[in-house]
Design a protein around this motif. Structure first.
Motif, short mmCIF file in Angstrom:
data_model
loop_
_atom_site.label_atom_id
_atom_site.label_comp_id
_atom_site.label_asym_id
_atom_site.label_seq_id
_atom_site.Cartn_x
_atom_site.Cartn_y
_atom_site.Cartn_z
N PRO A 87 -20.31 23.88 -10.17
CA PRO A 87 -20.68 22.55 -9.70
C PRO A 87 -19.97 21.49 -10.06
N THR A 141 -26.16 28.41 -3.85
CA THR A 141 -25.96 27.50 -4.72
C THR A 141 -26.39 27.56 -6.20
N SER A 157 -22.24 17.71 -3.82
CA SER A 157 -23.08 18.87 -4.38
C SER A 157 -24.62 18.82 -4.05
N ARG A 158 -24.93 17.44 -4.61
CA ARG A 158 -26.46 17.11 -4.38
C ARG A 158 -26.99 17.51 -3.35
N SER A 185 -16.63 21.11 -8.22
CA SER A 185 -16.85 20.67 -6.78
C SER A 185 -17.13 19.07 -6.81
N ARG A 186 -17.89 18.86 -7.86
CA ARG A 186 -18.33 17.42 -7.75
C ARG A 186 -16.86 16.58 -7.93
N SER A 199 -31.93 19.13 -7.40
CA SER A 199 -30.66 18.39 -7.47
C SER A 199 -30.69 17.05 -7.92
N VAL A 214 -19.98 24.96 -4.58
CA VAL A 214 -21.04 24.42 -5.35
C VAL A 214 -21.72 25.43 -6.16
N ILE A 251 -27.23 21.23 -2.33
CA ILE A 251 -28.58 21.85 -2.91
C ILE A 251 -29.72 21.44 -2.32
#
Lengths: 350, 504
Positions: free
Chosen positions: A205, A66, A215-216, A208-209, A123, A201, A219
Motif C-alpha cells: 500500500p 487489496t 489506494s483509498r 503504491s501511494r 480505507s 495496493v 480499497i
C-alpha cells in the motif's frame, strides 16, 4: 513452462477429480436433458445453485486482493433479502414485474451503502478489515430482523421466483447472472487498469501511494463491489426460498467464500488474484456439496466429510507439501523466511 | 596467518538456478581472527556465496569444510548451531516483538519450562551492553530507527557462540558514529578469533577494516588478495572486469548562472522531523542534501513531495503556491519522489518489471485510461534499454532483480511520468559501483535536460560530486547551502558533524 506449475492447475485438477468420482459413482451425474427448451441435470443444478456463493466469492476475491477481508457478506445478504421482500410484501401487487424490479434495485442500493460503510471504516479510518467488517457481520442480521419485524417474511411472487428458478432460453437465470458478473469483472480487470492497480495496493500500500495510486479509492471500491454482489446473492437466496430469513440467509457464507478464493489460488496476503481461480473454487465447493447429498451422508455428519475433502485439497495445493513430497526425508523443515530472490522463477505465469 | 589452517573453506562451489550458474566453481576460505571482504558487483554471486555458507542455499557441487571437517547445512539453523551467524542486508527481525525477544528468539531462557521475561531482558541487556548500546530490551523493536534495528540484528548474531560472522552490507543504514561502533565490535570479535565476512559497497570501509579480499565477477572467482597489497583502482578494475575509466563519472558543467530560474521554492517548511526549511531548486540544477542519519534528510524530501503532512510553510512551483497534500497531487505537478527504502516503499516485488515501470504513469492516467499493452511493453522496453536494466526481461518479478537494477526500475517508473522535479532519497545505497556511477551520470544528464534534482546521500563525497549546490542539514534544520565547488569532503564533513553550540 510445465503445466502443473500453472497456478490454476491444482484447483482445476481437484474439480476434475470430483466430477470424475461423481460420474463413476452415478453415471447419470453427467447426463443433461433438454425438456421444453430448458436444460436439466445434476451439472446444471450445480451451476444454478452455485450462483449466490459465486457472487459473494467474486466480491471477496477483489477485497482479498487489496489485503482485506469482508466478513459481513452473509449479513449483507440477509439485509438485502429482507429489504427486497419487505418491499414486495408491502406493495399492492406482489406479482408485478415492476414491483420486483423496484425491490431489487432498492435492495442493491442498500447493499451498496453497506459496502461503502465497510470501505469507509477500512480505507478512510484505517480500521483493520477483519475488525471493520465484523461490525456489520454482527449488526447486519439485527438490522435484517428489524426490517422484517422479527418474522420470516414470505411472499408469493412469480417474477421473484424467476430469479432463482427461472430459465432464460435454455439456461437457468441464476447461472446467467453468475456468468454476466464473472464476465463483467473479468472485463473490468483486463480492459481497465483496475486489476494491476488493485494488485499493487494489495502487495504494498505505501509504495503504491508514493507512486500516485489512489489506494483509498481502490480499497473503498472493492468493499462496495463486495457489498453489491452480496446483496445480489441475498436476492437470489430469498428468491429461491421465496422468503427473507434473517438468520439463515448467507449463514457462514463468508467462510465458504474465503475458502473458494483460497482454493482458487489467491493468497490471503493480498496482491495477485485470479477471478478464474475463484470460479473454480466455487464450483469445487458446490460439487462437493452435491456429492455429499448424493452419497447420502447424514446431514449431521456432512460437515465432517466436507472438512476432510477440503483439508485434502488445501494440503495438495500447498507448495510446501509438494516440495516436501519431492524431497521426502531431506530437509527436516522447510526453509524459513525465504526471500523473493530465493524463490524459483516460475511465478511469472499469469 | 597463511600458515594456519582455514577455519572455513569452500571448494569448487557451484550453485545453479535453472540453467544459469549463480556461482561457478568458486573456492573461498576464511582464517580465524581475520576480517575478510567479499567484493563484486551486484549479481556477481556474493549473496549466493553467503547463502551457500550459511545454509540458506544448497550447493549443487563443491564442498564446505569447517575446521577441517566437511559439513553440510540443510538449514540456516544448522549453520548457526555450528557457529556461523549472519546479518543480512535487509533486516530480518520481527518489528512487533521486543528488542530482547528479537535477540534471543528461538533461544529464550526458560524457567520451569516457561519463558522467563525477566531473565530474557537481563541477558539481552548484557549482550547490548557488550556492544555498547543503551537500548531498553523491553522496548518494541519497530519503534527504533533502522540503524538501531541493524545493531540489534548484529547483537542477535553475536549472542550465540559465534565462530564465523557474516555481515552482508551491515553499514548501509548506519551513520559515521554507528559505523565506528560497529568496527570496534568487529575488532573485538576478531581478537577473540572469530572469522568475519564483511560485505560492503563502501571501499573506504573495506580498506579500513578488512585483512583480505575475495573478488567475484559473474559468479566466478577472480582472486583472493591481501587488502594492504591491493590498490583501490586495481580492486575496482578486478570487480568490473573492464577499464575503470569507462565508469568515470562524467564531469558536469557547473551551473554558472547563479540566477537560473527557480522551479520549486520552499519557505519555512515544517513537518515532523524538519523545521522551517527554506530551499530553492533551480531549473537544471542538482541540489545535494548532506546530513547525518536523523538530521531530517528523508523528512525534508517527504515534506517537499506530498509524502508527509506539512505542518507549516509554503511550497511554490514556478512562483505559484502549490498544495502538495499527497504524492498523487505532487506527481500531477511534476514533483516525484523515490524513497530510501527501496523494498518497503518502492518496488512491488511480485509485480513484473513492466508493471513496476508503468505503475505510476498508469495511476496518473487513472483506472479507465489504460495504457495499451503494446504501448506498455514499448515504454518499459525503452526504459530498460535506456537505463541498462539487467536482466532485460520485462516479465520477471521485480523482486528478483539485484538492488541496483531495482533502483533503476524505480527511476524508470518516475521518469516515465516526465517529471520536472526529481527527489531522490539515497538512490545509490547498497548498490554496486557500476550501477552507482550509472545512476549518478543519469542524474547529471537529466539535470542537463532541465530537470531540478534533489539528491540525498549518506556519502558526502557523492553529494559533493553530484550536486551543484549542497544543503547541509543538522537536527532538522538547513544550516547552510553552499556551492559544491567551494567545498571539500573534509570541509563538508566538518559542517555536517559540527555540534550546534560551536557554530560560527
Amino acid at each position: 513452462m510445465r503445466i502443473w506449475r500453472h497456478r490454476l492447475f491444482w484447483p482445476s485438477a481437484a474439480l476434475v477429480v470430483l466430477v470424475a468420482v461423481n460420474a463413476i459413482a452415478r453415471p447419470q451425474f453427467l447426463r443433461i436433458t433438454l425438456q421444453d427448451g430448458e436444460l436439466y441435470g445434476a451439472l446444471i443444478d450445480i451451476l444454478r445453485n452455485s450462483a449466490p456463493l459465486m457472487l459473494v466469492a467474486l466480491g471477496m476475491t477483489i477485497v482479498i486482493a487489496t489485503r482485506g477481508i469482508d466478513l459481513s457478506v452473509g449479513a449483507v445478504m440477509a439485509v438485502s433479502g429482507a429489504v427486497a421482500l419487505t418491499i414486495i410484501d408491502g406493495s399492492g401487487d406482489p406479482g408485478a414485474t415492476g414491483t420486483v424490479l423496484v425491490a431489487v434495485v432498492v435492495a442493491l442500493l442498500v447493499s451498496l451503502v453497506l459496502g461503502a460503510w465497510n470501505g469507509f471504516l477500512v480505507s478512510a479510518l484505517g480500521i483493520q478489515p477483519i475488525v471493520a467488517t465484523l461490525v456489520l457481520m454482527l449488526a447486519g442480521r439485527g438490522v435484517a430482523l428489524l426490517i422484517t419485524g422479527g418474522f420470516i417474511t414470505t411472499v408469493n411472487s412469480a417474477p421473484l421466483a424467476y430469479i432463482a428458478s427461472g430459465y432464460l432460453t435454455v439456461l437457468p437465470f441464476a447461472f446467467i447472472i453468475s456468468v454476466v458478473v464473472i464476465t463483467a469483472l473479468g472485463l473490468v480487470e483486463r480492459r481497465t487498469a483496475l486489476g494491476v492497480l488493485t494488485e499493487a495496493v494489495g502487495i504494498n500500500p505505501e509504495a503504491s501511494r508514493l507512486a500516485g495510486v489512489r489506494s483509498r479509492g481502490i480499497i473503498w471500491g472493492a468493499y462496495m463491489v463486495s457489498g453489491v454482489l452480496a446483496g445480489l446473492a441475498g436476492i437470489i437466496y430469498a428468491s429461491n426460498i421465496k422468503a427473507a430469513d434473517a438468520n439463515a440467509a448467507g449463514f457462514l457464507i463468508e467462510l465458504y467464500a474465503i475458502l473458494a478464493v483460497v482454493l482458487g489460488g489467491t493468497s490471503l496476503a493480498g496482491g495477485k488474484f485470479s477471478i478464474a481461480g475463484t470460479v473454480i473454487g466455487v464450483l469445487i465447493i458446490q460439487t462437493l456439496d452435491s456429492t455429499i447429498l448424493f452419497l447420502g451422508v447424514p446431514s449431521a455428519q456432512s460437515p465432517v466429510f466436507f472438512a476432510f475433502v477440503v483439508v485434502a485439497v488445501v494440503i495438495a495445493q500447498s507448495p510446501r507439501t509438494r516440495n516436501a513430497l519431492r524431497a521426502l526425508g531431506g530437509a527436516r523443515r522447510p526453509r524459513a523466511a525465504a526471500s523473493v530472490q530465493d524463490r524459483p522463477k516460475v511465478e511469472v505465469a499469469s | 596467518m597463511d600458515g594456519a589452517r582455514p577455519l572455513l573453506e569452500l571448494t569448487g562451489a557451484t550453485v545453479r538456478f535453472g540453467a544459469d550458474a549463480a556461482l561457478d566453481d568458486v573456492s573461498f576460505r576464511m582464517f580465524p581472527g581475520e576480517v575478510h571482504s567479499l567484493m563484486g558487483e551486484n549479481g556477481a554471486g556474493k549473496s549466493t556465496l553467503i547463502k551457500a555458507v550459511t545454509g540458506a542455499l544448497a550447493l549443487d557441487e563443491g564442498t564446505l569444510t569447517l575446521d577441517g571437517d566437511e559439513v553440510r547445512f540443510p538449514t540456516p539453523h544448522d549453520a548457526q548451531r555450528a557457529g556461523i551467524s549472519t546479518v543480512y542486508q535487509e533486516i530480518e527481525l520481527l518489528p512487533n516483538l521486543s528488542v530482547a525477544e528479537n535477540i534471543l528468539l528461538g533461544r529464550e531462557p526458560r524457567a520451569h519450562g516457561v519463558v522467563s521475561q525477566r531473565r530474557m531482558r537481563d541477558q539481552a541487556r548484557g549482550i547490548l551492553a557488550d556492544l555498547g548500546l543503551d537500548i531498553d530490551p523491553a522496548s518494541i523493536l519497530g519503534t527504533h530507527s533502522v540503524a538501531v534495528q541493524q545493531l540489534v540484528a548484529i547483537a542477535r548474531a553475536i549472542s550465540t557462540d559465534v565462530r564465523v560472522l557474516v555481515l552482508d552490507e551491515p553499514t548501509s543504514s548506519l551513520d559515521l558514529d554507528e559505523v565506528g561502533e560497529l568496527f570496534r565490535i568487529i575488532r573485538e570479535l576478531k581478537a577473540r578469533g572469530v572469522a568475519i565476512l564483511f560485505v560492503s559497497h563502501f571501499l573506504d570501509q573495506v580498506y579500513e577494516i578488512c585483512d583480505r579480499v575475495t573478488v567475484l565477477r559473474d559468479g566466478r572467482l577472480v582472486g583472493e588478495y591481501l587488502t594492504r597489497e591491493l590498490l583501490r583502482i586495481d580492486l575496482v578494475h578486478k570487480m568490473l572486469g573492464h577499464d575503470v575509466s569507462d565508469y568515470k563519472a562524467r564531469q558536469r558543467e557547473p551551473v554558472t548562472q547563479p540566477d537560473a530560474p527557480v522551479f520549486l521554492s520552499a519557505r519555512g517548511v515544517t513537518a515532523r522531523g524538519i523545521g522551517a526549511a527554506d530551499l530553492d531548486l533551480g531549473e537544471a540544477e542538482i541540489v545535494g542534501i548532506a546530513g547525518l542519519l536523523g538530521s531530517g534528510r528523508t523528512e525534508l524530501a517527504r515534506a517537499l513531495t506530498g509524502a508527509a503532512h506539512l505542518d507549516a510553510g509554503i511550497i511554490r512551483i514556478e512562483g505559484r503556491a502549490a498544495h502538495l497534500d499527497s504524492p498523487r497531487r505532487a506527481i500531477s505537478l511534476g514533483v516525484v519522489y523515490s524513497s530510501e527504502n527501496r523494498r518497503a516503499e518502492g518496488i512491488l516485488a511480485e509485480l513484473s518489471v513492466l508493471e513496476n515501470i508503468t505503475l505510476a504513469l498508469q495511476a496518473h492516467r487513472g483506472i479507465f485510461r489504460r495504457i495499451r499493452p503494446a504501448r506498455q511493453r514499448e515504454l518499459a522496453q525503452s526504459w530498460v534499454e535506456a537505463l541498462g536494466i539487467r536482466p532485460p526481461d520485462l516479465d520477471r518479478p521485480a523482486g528478483t532483480l539485484s538492488g541496483g537494477n531495482q533502483q533503476k526500475v524505480l527511476l524508470a517508473r518516475l521518469l516515465a511520468l516526465a517529471p520536472r522535479v526529481l527527489v531522490l532519497d539515497e538512490p545509490t545505497r547498497g548498490i554496486d559501483v557500476g550501477a552507482k556511477v550509472d545512476i549518478q551520470n543519469l542524474v547529471g544528464e537529466l539535470a542537463d535536460n532541465g530537470l531540478s534534482v534533489m539528491f540525498i546521500s549518506a556519502e558526502l563525497e557523492e553529494v559533493l560530486r553530484v550536486g551543484d549546490r549542497v544543503a547541509i542539514l543538522r537536527d532538522g534544520r538547513i544550516v547552510e547551502t553552499l556551492r559544491s565547488g567551494d567545498m571539500t569532503v573534509d570541509s563538508l564533513l566538518a559542517l555536517v558533524a559540527q555540534p550546534d553550540e560551536q557554530e560560527g
